[in-house]
Enzyme design. Structure first.
Site, PDB file in Angstrom:
ATOM      1  CD  GLN A   1      65.690  23.728  75.818  1.00 46.63           C
ATOM      2  OE1 GLN A   1      64.678  24.096  75.226  1.00 46.63           O
ATOM      3  NE2 GLN A   1      66.804  23.444  75.153  1.00 46.63           N
TER       4      GLN A   1
ATOM      5  CE1 TYR B   1      58.856  19.278  62.805  1.00 45.47           C
ATOM      6  CE2 TYR B   1      61.005  18.385  63.399  1.00 45.47           C
ATOM      7  CZ  TYR B   1      60.167  19.467  63.219  1.00 45.47           C
ATOM      8  OH  TYR B   1      60.630  20.737  63.443  1.00 45.47           O
TER       9      TYR B   1
ATOM     10  CG  ASP C   1      64.088  20.428  64.446  1.00 43.87           C
ATOM     11  OD1 ASP C   1      62.891  20.480  64.768  1.00 43.87           O
ATOM     12  OD2 ASP C   1      64.845  19.496  64.797  1.00 43.87           O
ATOM     13  CB  SER C   2      61.998  26.233  66.330  1.00 44.97           C
ATOM     14  OG  SER C   2      60.718  26.345  65.730  1.00 44.97           O
TER      15      SER C   2
END
Length: 301
Positions: free
Chosen positions: A40, A70, A164-165
Site C-alpha cells: 500500500q 478509536y 483494526d482494519s
C-alpha cells in the site's frame, strides 16, 4: 498523495468511491514520509491542527489529536466485556495503538499483533512513538504476515480478537467477508469475543448491514457500538462485536472502571458510562440493523 491547494495552502483531501461526493480535508504543514510499500501507499505528514497523520492508500488511519477515541474503544469495549481476557489477537493495528490500550487490562497475559505490512510498524515507531510504544510491553508479540494464515494454525487459542482494519479496499477487503468471521469463530475459546472496525453509520450502512447479517448466522450474540472521531470521513466510526457466549451483554461491561482506574490508565475517551452509551444507536441505525427497537440492555433481536 491526494491533495489540493487553496488560498496558497496545501491540503490532504480524502475522497474515494466508497463515499461519492463527500470527503475530508486536513491542512498539511510538512510531508514527513511517503512511500509505496509492497502492499500500500504509506504517508506520514505533519498537519496544522491534528498533529502527525498516517494515511494508507490516501485514507486517514489515525492522527495524534484524536486517535485515542478509536484505539481505546475498539480495545476496551471487548476486553471489559470478557470475564478473563488473557490471550488477545490483534489483526492489523500496525501503528501500535491497539496494543498500547490492550496491555492496560490487568488480565491480559499475551497479545499477538498480526500486521501484514512491516513498514507500517517500522515507520510508526519513528513518526507515531506515542502509539507505537504499545510494542514495548513484553507481553506483545509481533507477527509480520497474513493474519488469516496465522489464525488457521491457532484454533481455540484466543479469548479476544480485535480487527483494526482499514476500509474494505485493497488488502483489508478480506477482513469484511463471511469466511473471515467464520475463521475467527474457530480461533476463539468457548467464551471468546471479537471486535472489528465497523465503518461509519452515515456512509457505509450497506457494508455494515451485510457484515452484521452474516455475523448473526455465526455467533449467538452480535451487537454494534460507535465512537466519534473528527478526522475520519463522517466524524464517526463503529465496531461490530460478536460473542460465542450466548449470555454476553456487551452494553453492560463485566469490568467497570473507577475514575481512579481511568486516570491511572491515562484514558482520554473511554469510561464505563461511555462503554454502555456507545450501544445506544440513532433510530435509522436501529431500524437498519435490528429491524425494530433495541434497548441498551438487549443482546440482539
Amino acid at each position: 498523495m491526494t491533495g489540493l491547494v487553496a488560498n496558497g495552502r496545501r491540503w490532504f483531501h480524502e475522497v474515494n468511491d466508497q463515499w461519492p461526493g463527500f470527503g475530508v480535508s486536513i491542512e498539511i504543514e510538512k510531508i514527513l514520509h511517503e512511500e509505496q510499500s509492497k502492499y500500500q501507499k504509506i504517508v506520514f505528514f505533519k498537519s496544522k491542527t491534528f498533529g502527525t497523520v498516517l494515511t494508507l492508500d490516501d485514507i486517514v488511519q489515525c492522527t495524534e489529536r484524536d486517535e485515542f477515541s478509536y484505539q481505546e474503544m475498539i480495545s476496551l469495549i471487548p476486553l471489559n466485556s470478557h470475564p478473563n481476557p488473557q490471550n488477545v489477537l490483534v489483526v492489523g493495528g500496525g501503528d501500535g495503538g491497539v496494543a498500547r490500550e490492550v496491555v492496560k487490562h490487568p488480565a491480559v497475559k499475551r497479545v499477538v499483533v498480526c500486521e501484514i505490512d512491516n513498514r507500517v510498524i517500522e515507520l510508526s515507531r519513528k513518526y507515531l512513538p506515542n502509539m507505537a510504544k504499545g510494542y514495548d510491553d513484553p507481553r506483545v508479540e509481533i507477527n509480520v504476515g497474513d493474519g488469516l494464515e496465522y489464525m488457521k494454525e491457532h484454533e481455540n487459542e484466543f479469548d479476544v480478537i480485535i480487527t483494526d482494519s482499514s476500509d474494505p479496499i485493497g488488502p483489508a477487503t478480506v477482513l469484511f467477508q463471511k469466511q473471515y468471521y467464520e475463521l475467527m469463530y474457530r480461533v476463539l475459546k468457548p467464551e471468546g469475543i471479537i471486535c472489528s472496525q465497523g465503518e461509519c453509520l452515515w456512509l457505509d450502512m450497506g457494508i455494515i448491514r451485510e457484515v452484521f447479517s452474516f455475523c448473526q448466522s455465526i455467533y449467538p450474540v452480535v451487537d454494534y457500538a460507535f465512537t466519534t472521531i473528527p478526522s475520519y470521513v463522517g466524524g464517526q466510526i463503529g465496531f461490530i462485536l460478536c460473542s460465542k457466549n450466548k449470555n454476553t451483554k456487551f452494553s453492560e461491561p463485566l469490568r467497570r472502571m473507577t475514575d481512579a482506574e481511568v486516570e491511572k490508565c491515562q484514558l482520554n475517551y473511554y469510561n464505563s458510562d461511555i462503554h454502555s452509551a456507545a450501544f445506544v444507536l440513532p433510530q435509522f441505525a436501529k431500524k437498519a440493523l435490528y429491524g425494530i427497537k433495541k434497548s441498551v440492555n438487549s443482546n440482539h433481536m
